[in-house]
Motif scaffolding. Structure first.
Motif, PDB file in Angstrom:
ATOM      1  N   ASN A  24      41.651  29.841  82.625  1.00 51.15           N
ATOM      2  CA  ASN A  24      42.205  28.618  82.049  1.00 51.15           C
ATOM      3  C   ASN A  24      43.727  28.532  81.966  1.00 51.15           C
ATOM      4  OD1 ASN A  24      39.660  27.181  81.018  1.00 51.15           O
ATOM      5  ND2 ASN A  24      39.412  29.218  80.134  1.00 51.15           N
ATOM      6  N   VAL A  25      44.441  29.618  82.191  1.00 42.72           N
ATOM      7  CA  VAL A  25      45.889  29.591  81.977  1.00 42.72           C
ATOM      8  C   VAL A  25      46.622  29.775  83.298  1.00 42.72           C
ATOM      9  CG1 VAL A  25      47.826  30.529  80.681  1.00 42.72           C
ATOM     10  CG2 VAL A  25      45.541  30.514  79.659  1.00 42.72           C
ATOM     11  N   GLU A  26      47.126  28.677  83.819  1.00 39.05           N
ATOM     12  CA  GLU A  26      47.862  28.717  85.079  1.00 39.05           C
ATOM     13  C   GLU A  26      49.172  29.481  84.891  1.00 39.05           C
ATOM     14  OE1 GLU A  26      49.615  25.620  88.483  1.00 39.05           O
ATOM     15  OE2 GLU A  26      48.525  24.876  86.729  1.00 39.05           O
ATOM     16  N   GLY A  27      49.463  30.348  85.834  1.00 40.04           N
ATOM     17  CA  GLY A  27      50.714  31.104  85.790  1.00 40.04           C
ATOM     18  C   GLY A  27      50.614  32.431  85.078  1.00 40.04           C
ATOM     19  N   ALA A  28      49.483  32.682  84.409  1.00 42.58           N
ATOM     20  CA  ALA A  28      49.320  33.947  83.700  1.00 42.58           C
ATOM     21  C   ALA A  28      48.906  35.048  84.664  1.00 42.58           C
ATOM     22  CB  ALA A  28      48.279  33.806  82.597  1.00 42.58           C
ATOM     23  N   LEU A  29      49.517  36.214  84.501  1.00 40.43           N
ATOM     24  CA  LEU A  29      49.120  37.416  85.219  1.00 40.43           C
ATOM     25  C   LEU A  29      48.414  38.303  84.200  1.00 40.43           C
ATOM     26  CD1 LEU A  29      52.483  38.027  87.115  1.00 40.43           C
ATOM     27  CD2 LEU A  29      50.425  36.956  88.038  1.00 40.43           C
ATOM     28  N   VAL A  30      47.131  38.121  84.064  1.00 38.65           N
ATOM     29  CA  VAL A  30      46.411  38.794  82.987  1.00 38.65           C
ATOM     30  C   VAL A  30      45.812  40.101  83.489  1.00 38.65           C
ATOM     31  CG1 VAL A  30      44.239  37.532  83.375  1.00 38.65           C
ATOM     32  CG2 VAL A  30      44.716  38.542  81.127  1.00 38.65           C
ATOM     33  N   GLY A  31      45.979  41.127  82.674  1.00 37.63           N
ATOM     34  CA  GLY A  31      45.423  42.425  82.997  1.00 37.63           C
ATOM     35  C   GLY A  31      44.747  43.031  81.787  1.00 37.63           C
ATOM     36  N   ALA A  32      44.035  44.132  82.018  1.00 33.41           N
ATOM     37  CA  ALA A  32      43.336  44.843  80.957  1.00 33.41           C
ATOM     38  C   ALA A  32      44.085  46.117  80.611  1.00 33.41           C
ATOM     39  CB  ALA A  32      41.919  45.182  81.390  1.00 33.41           C
ATOM     40  N   GLY A  33      44.220  46.389  79.322  1.00 33.77           N
ATOM     41  CA  GLY A  33      44.866  47.611  78.869  1.00 33.77           C
ATOM     42  C   GLY A  33      43.881  48.530  78.163  1.00 33.77           C
ATOM     43  N   THR A  34      44.308  49.749  77.920  1.00 40.98           N
ATOM     44  CA  THR A  34      43.478  50.772  77.276  1.00 40.98           C
ATOM     45  C   THR A  34      42.176  50.975  78.050  1.00 40.98           C
ATOM     46  OG1 THR A  34      44.346  49.845  75.201  1.00 40.98           O
ATOM     47  CG2 THR A  34      42.865  51.698  75.011  1.00 40.98           C
ATOM     48  N   VAL A  35      42.269  50.963  79.357  1.00 39.37           N
ATOM     49  CA  VAL A  35      41.108  51.216  80.211  1.00 39.37           C
ATOM     50  C   VAL A  35      40.988  52.725  80.415  1.00 39.37           C
ATOM     51  CG1 VAL A  35      40.108  50.862  82.499  1.00 39.37           C
ATOM     52  CG2 VAL A  35      41.259  48.974  81.329  1.00 39.37           C
ATOM     53  N   LEU A  36      39.810  53.275  80.111  1.00 43.16           N
ATOM     54  CA  LEU A  36      39.648  54.722  80.065  1.00 43.16           C
ATOM     55  C   LEU A  36      38.686  55.279  81.108  1.00 43.16           C
ATOM     56  CD1 LEU A  36      39.314  55.138  76.183  1.00 43.16           C
ATOM     57  CD2 LEU A  36      41.404  55.154  77.565  1.00 43.16           C
TER      58      LEU A  36
END
Length: 213
Positions: free
Chosen positions: A63-75
C-alpha cells in the motif's frame, strides 16, 4: 552466492537513515510508512519482534508507494522465507550464521544485510562475499572508535551502524568513510506509533533525511 552488493547499497544509500521499527498493527503501519516516505526516509526495517510484524510488512509493501520495506531481527530460514513472502525487499539480522547465509542464497530477490560486531565477524562475512554489513549493537560494540579501527584493515566492508543511534550522534557515524547509512528507531518509536503521531514522525524523518556531513 555472494551478496548482491548493488541492490543492498541502493537501499543503504537511499537516505542517510533506515528507520528501524517495532510495530504490531498493520492499520498503523501504513500511515506510519507514508509519513516516513513523505519525510524522505524510504528505507523501512520492520523488526520481527511483534506477533503481527509480517502482516505489517505486507501492508506497507502492498500500500505504500516509494517505501523500501524490509524485515529486521531475522534469525533463521523460516523467518527469512516468511519475510520474503510478506513482501520484504531486504532482510536484516543482528548477526550471521551459516544457516542464515544459506537462506539468503535461496531468496536473492531480498538480499541480506547481516550484523557484525567484531573484526572476526566482519572477516568471516567478507570471506562469504558479504561487503555491506550492519554494525550491531553500534554504540555498545565500540561506536565510532571501533568503526574507525575497522576501516583500514577491513576497507572492503561498509556499514549501517544500528543500536544506540539518535539524531544527536548520527552525524558522527555518517562522517566515517566506512559508513553508508545508520539505522535508528528514534524517528518512529513505539510511543509515536501507538499515539498515531504521523506529523511528528514526518518531521523527524525530514530531520533525518537532511543529515549531512
Amino acid at each position: 552466492m555472494a551478496q548482491n552488493i548493488e541492490r543492498v547499497e541502493a537501499i543503504m544509500t537511499a537516505a542517510p537513515v533506515i528507520a528501524v521499527l517495532i510495530v504490531n498493527d498493520p492499520k498503523k503501519a501504513v500511515p506510519m510508512a507514508e509519513a516516513l516516505v513523505r519525510g524522505g526516509i524510504p528505507g523501512i526495517e520492520i523488526t520481527l519482534r511483534t506477533p503481527n510484524a509480517l502482516d505489517c510488512i505486507k501492508a506497507v509493501a502492498d500500500n505504500v508507494e516509494g517505501a523500501l520495506v524490509g524485515a529486521g531481527t531475522v534469525l533463521n530460514h523460516q523467518q527469512y522465507e516468511a519475510s520474503v513472502k510478506a513482501g520484504s525487499t531486504f532482510v536484516v539480522s543482528p548477526g550471521a550464521t551459516d544457516n542464515l547465509i544459506a537462506a539468503a542464497e535461496d531468496f536473492p530477490q531480498a538480499p541480506l544485510l547481516p550484523g557484525a560486531g567484531t573484526a572476526s565477524e566482519v572477516m568471516k562475512l567478507l570471506e562469504a562475499g558479504y561487503e555491506r554489513l550492519k554494525f550491531f549493537p553500534a554504540v555498545p560494540a565500540g561506536g565510532t572508535p571501533m568503526l574507525k579501527g575497522l576501516s583500514s584493515p577491513l576497507a572492503a566492508a561498509k556499514f549501517c551502524p544500528t543500536g544506540g543511534i539518535n539524531l544527536g550522534n548520527a552525524r558522527d557515524f555518517l562522517a566515517l568513510p566506512n559508513v553508508l547509512c545508520v539505522g535508528g528507531s528514534w524517528i518512529a518509536d513505539a510511543k509515536a506509533i501507538e499515539s498515531e503521531d504521523w506529523a511528528g514522525i514526518e518531521k523527524r524523518a525530514c530531520e533525518a533525511a537532511a543529515l549531512t556531513v
